[in-house]
Design a protein around this motif. Structure first.
Motif, PDB file in Angstrom:
ATOM      1  N   VAL A 173       1.093  -0.790   0.414  1.00  0.00           N
ATOM      2  CA  VAL A 173      -0.187   0.130  -0.407  1.00  0.00           C
ATOM      3  C   VAL A 173       1.124   1.207   0.029  1.00  0.00           C
ATOM      4  CG1 VAL A 173      -1.603   1.661   1.398  1.00  0.00           C
ATOM      5  CG2 VAL A 173      -1.961  -1.510   1.314  1.00  0.00           C
ATOM      6  N   GLN A 176       2.285   2.227  -3.453  1.00  0.00           N
ATOM      7  CA  GLN A 176       0.548   2.189  -4.135  1.00  0.00           C
ATOM      8  C   GLN A 176       0.393   4.210  -4.308  1.00  0.00           C
ATOM      9  OE1 GLN A 176      -3.011   0.376  -3.297  1.00  0.00           O
ATOM     10  NE2 GLN A 176      -2.972   0.749  -5.827  1.00  0.00           N
ATOM     11  N   LEU A 177       0.383   4.614  -2.808  1.00  0.00           N
ATOM     12  CA  LEU A 177       0.394   5.597  -2.262  1.00  0.00           C
ATOM     13  C   LEU A 177       1.239   6.572  -2.804  1.00  0.00           C
ATOM     14  CD1 LEU A 177      -1.696   5.299   1.070  1.00  0.00           C
ATOM     15  CD2 LEU A 177      -2.510   5.047  -0.422  1.00  0.00           C
ATOM     16  N   VAL A 214      -8.337   0.638  -5.668  1.00  0.00           N
ATOM     17  CA  VAL A 214      -7.824   1.765  -4.701  1.00  0.00           C
ATOM     18  C   VAL A 214      -8.971   1.365  -4.272  1.00  0.00           C
ATOM     19  CG1 VAL A 214      -6.791   3.856  -4.021  1.00  0.00           C
ATOM     20  CG2 VAL A 214      -5.391   2.814  -5.578  1.00  0.00           C
ATOM     21  N   ASP A 217     -11.827   3.896   1.825  1.00  0.00           N
ATOM     22  CA  ASP A 217     -10.615   4.236   2.591  1.00  0.00           C
ATOM     23  C   ASP A 217      -9.163   4.718   2.749  1.00  0.00           C
ATOM     24  OD1 ASP A 217     -12.474   3.232   4.202  1.00  0.00           O
ATOM     25  OD2 ASP A 217     -11.733   1.193   4.082  1.00  0.00           O
ATOM     26  N   GLN A 218      -8.470   3.969   0.641  1.00  0.00           N
ATOM     27  CA  GLN A 218      -7.295   4.115   0.874  1.00  0.00           C
ATOM     28  C   GLN A 218      -7.402   5.762   0.454  1.00  0.00           C
ATOM     29  OE1 GLN A 218      -6.896   1.231  -1.931  1.00  0.00           O
ATOM     30  NE2 GLN A 218      -4.783   0.327  -0.864  1.00  0.00           N
ATOM     31  N   ILE A 221      -6.635   7.633   3.779  1.00  0.00           N
ATOM     32  CA  ILE A 221      -5.395   8.133   3.706  1.00  0.00           C
ATOM     33  C   ILE A 221      -4.511   8.756   2.561  1.00  0.00           C
ATOM     34  CG2 ILE A 221      -2.817   6.571   3.917  1.00  0.00           C
ATOM     35  CD1 ILE A 221      -4.670   3.604   4.879  1.00  0.00           C
ATOM     36  N   GLY A 249      -4.491   3.157   9.323  1.00  0.00           N
ATOM     37  CA  GLY A 249      -5.666   2.929   7.802  1.00  0.00           C
ATOM     38  C   GLY A 249      -5.645   4.402   8.099  1.00  0.00           C
TER      39      GLY A 249
END
Length: 316
Positions: A173, A176-177, A214, A217-218, A221, A249
């Motif tokens: 994650v 990815q972010l 995605v 919730d992501q 973030i 999270g």
């Protein structure tokens, strides 16, 4: 194996199965009958009918004919080697798929052509293994040492390719972010063609998609982390380091921010200073986070852990 790459058929006659002897009319041959095929043709897993004379009987059900191939095509880019530090999975996997499609090894790579039974089809079993070994050898010669160590225990080219895909696409994650943030910060150049910028955006989108879906919730973030900008390096570092936790999270970020606010208030109360003065500490530059080991202070190209550009070397 040749240092060059590609797949070409074995010399004519080197892998042709022996012709079956004729059997009396009305009886089936007891051995698989290979069909006539041009040298270098794509492997076939379908049933075939052999001709033994002008009026022979059909070959037994389940007959398998496979041509033997070897790597010997120089068209593979000499400098293309899969490496996590170079983030070149898209280019590398594209080239490999092109080679396999062109030369008939796609079913080995995808795992859709199971190895024939050694008891029922010993010759086809052996040729299948030879071809798969040739493809495994080629893949092993075009990946980094760290990648090789990660896949060398796997038994087929399909399993190796699947593990490499997992290793290079599913980076977690946090990666990815960061990539999504990079895409959001991207701007078209003033003098460069718009289509060039669009190609870069689509390439980043492909990488983000390959890492997994995605959800909302992501996105929450992403918004909370993106608000840091280039400030509060110590906070960003601690949050990015915590992303590997399954429980990470948006609430994790909120709790961390609450803790930071409480610390600033306590310091301000002790010194009599304004709490906002402490919030501005350490706003120098954005954190350098390694995409390989997920630690701060360096980039993947200089990481000494397995998969990094300096893997196996000491910090000195």
């Amino acid at each position: 194996m040749s240092a060059t790459v590609g797949l070409t058929p074995a010399p004519s006659g080197s892998t042709v199965q022996p012709a079956a002897t004729s059997t009396p009319s009305g009886q089936s041959s007891g051995a698989p009958q290979p069909s006539s095929a041009p040298s270098g043709g794509a492997p076939s897993g379908s049933n075939t009918t052999a001709n033994a004379g002008s009026h022979s009987n059909p070959a037994p059900t389940g007959d398998i004919t496979i041509s033997e191939h070897f790597m010997s095509d120089p068209s593979w880019p000499a400098d293309l080697r899969l490496d996590l530090a170079k983030s070149n999975w898209e280019e590398w996997s594209f080239q490999l798929k092109v080679q396999c499609n062109r030369l008939g090894f796609t079913r080995w790579l995808k795992g859709t052509f199971p190895q024939p039974d050694a008891g029922l089809h010993p010759k086809a079993h052996e040729i299948w293994e030879t071809n798969d070994c040739s493809l495994r050898g080629f893949i092993s010669g075009c990946i980094s040492k760290a990648d090789f160590n990660a896949v060398s225990h796997l038994s087929t080219s399909h399993l190796i390719f699947a593990e490499l895909r997992q290793r290079h696409e599913k980076l977690g994650v946090h990666a990815q972010l960061l990539l999504l943030k990079q895409a959001l910060d991207f701007r078209y150049g003033r003098d460069a063609p718009f289509c060039n910028g669009a190609d870069e955006i689509l390439a980043m989108h492909t990488r983000i998609s390959n890492m997994g879906p995605v959800d909302l919730d992501q996105i929450k973030i992403i918004l909370l982390l993106n608000a840091f900008g280039n400030d509060h390096e110590h906070l960003q570092s601690s949050l990015y380091a915590a992303m590997d936790s399954p429980s990470f999270g948006a609430n994790t970020i909120i709790r961390r921010l609450q803790q930071e606010d409480a610390i600033n208030r306590a310091r301000a109360a002790q010194s009599g200073a304004n709490p906002t003065a402490f919030a501005a500490i350490r706003r120098d530059k954005p954190p350098r986070l390694c995409s390989n080991c997920k630690k701060e202070g360096h980039l993947a190209a200089y990481c000494i852990k397995a998969g990094g550009g300096m893997a196996g070397k000491t910090i000195d």
